[in-house]
Design a protein around this motif. Structure first.
Motif, short mmCIF file in Angstrom:
data_model
loop_
_atom_site.label_atom_id
_atom_site.label_comp_id
_atom_site.label_asym_id
_atom_site.label_seq_id
_atom_site.Cartn_x
_atom_site.Cartn_y
_atom_site.Cartn_z
N LYS A 28 82.21 64.96 26.63
CA LYS A 28 82.85 64.81 25.32
C LYS A 28 82.98 66.17 24.64
O LYS A 28 82.13 67.03 24.80
N SER A 69 91.44 64.93 25.93
CA SER A 69 92.07 63.60 25.96
C SER A 69 92.08 62.98 24.56
O SER A 69 91.36 63.43 23.66
N ARG A 70 92.87 61.93 24.40
CA ARG A 70 92.95 61.24 23.10
C ARG A 70 91.62 60.67 22.67
O ARG A 70 91.34 60.57 21.48
N ASP A 71 90.80 60.27 23.64
CA ASP A 71 89.50 59.69 23.29
C ASP A 71 88.39 60.73 23.18
O ASP A 71 87.21 60.41 23.08
N GLY A 72 88.77 62.03 23.16
CA GLY A 72 87.81 63.10 22.86
C GLY A 72 87.04 63.66 24.05
O GLY A 72 86.01 64.29 23.86
#
Length: 161
Positions: free
Chosen positions: A119, A101-104
């Motif tokens: 993460k 995802s974009r937030d890692g």
């Protein structure tokens, strides 16, 4: 108030979930190198164990040196050899990586369903995961879980047919 309602009020709820325990007790001398234990409240893989003879105050002492399985930090602790220590329930599970995802966070899939709360690791392992995905390979990660924490520890990739 009747006796029946008091019994119901304090009755323990049976959930049937035997996996709920995050740790279990084990006597210090029964632990071994490359096993796991809780040292100073951290889940650690045991690197070294040494036992001192009993002194004038009684118990022999076991000194443990371990590596925190989530941070890699070295942790040292000691306990009387006759005491119980907590051993974390450690599970390794393989998941297919769908994407990052974009937030890692890793978007993972297994027989149990989707998972999106791990993460992507920093460093070489995280970069290898990203590179394999960019190359269009089927990516599998191994997630290590203990005491409510999870971390990716290894990655495998095969080319798509």
């Amino acid at each position: 108030m009747s006796a029946n309602s008091d019994d119901e009020k304090y009755a323990a709820e049976a959930t049937g979930n035997a996996d709920a325990a995050l740790t279990y007790p084990m006597q210090a001398p029964a632990l071994h190198k490359s096993g796991y234990t809780m040292l100073k409240g951290k889940s650690c893989k045991i690197l070294e164990i040494s036992t001192a003879k009993p002194g004038k105050h009684g118990h022999a002492k076991c000194t443990f040196k371990g590596r925190d399985i989530f941070t890699g930090a070295i942790v040292e602790d000691f306990h009387p050899s006759s005491y119980n220590m907590e051993v974390p329930v450690v599970k390794k599970t393989e998941y297919d990586v769908l994407h990052v995802s974009r937030d890692g966070f890793l978007n993972l899939l297994s027989e149990l369903g989707e998972k999106q709360d791990v993460k992507i690791p920093e460093g070489d392992l995280g970069q290898r995961i990203r590179d394999y995905l960019d190359q269009g390979k089927i990516v599998t990660v191994i997630i290590l879980a203990a005491v409510g924490q999870e971390i990716a520890i290894d990655v495998k990739a095969v080319a798509e047919d």
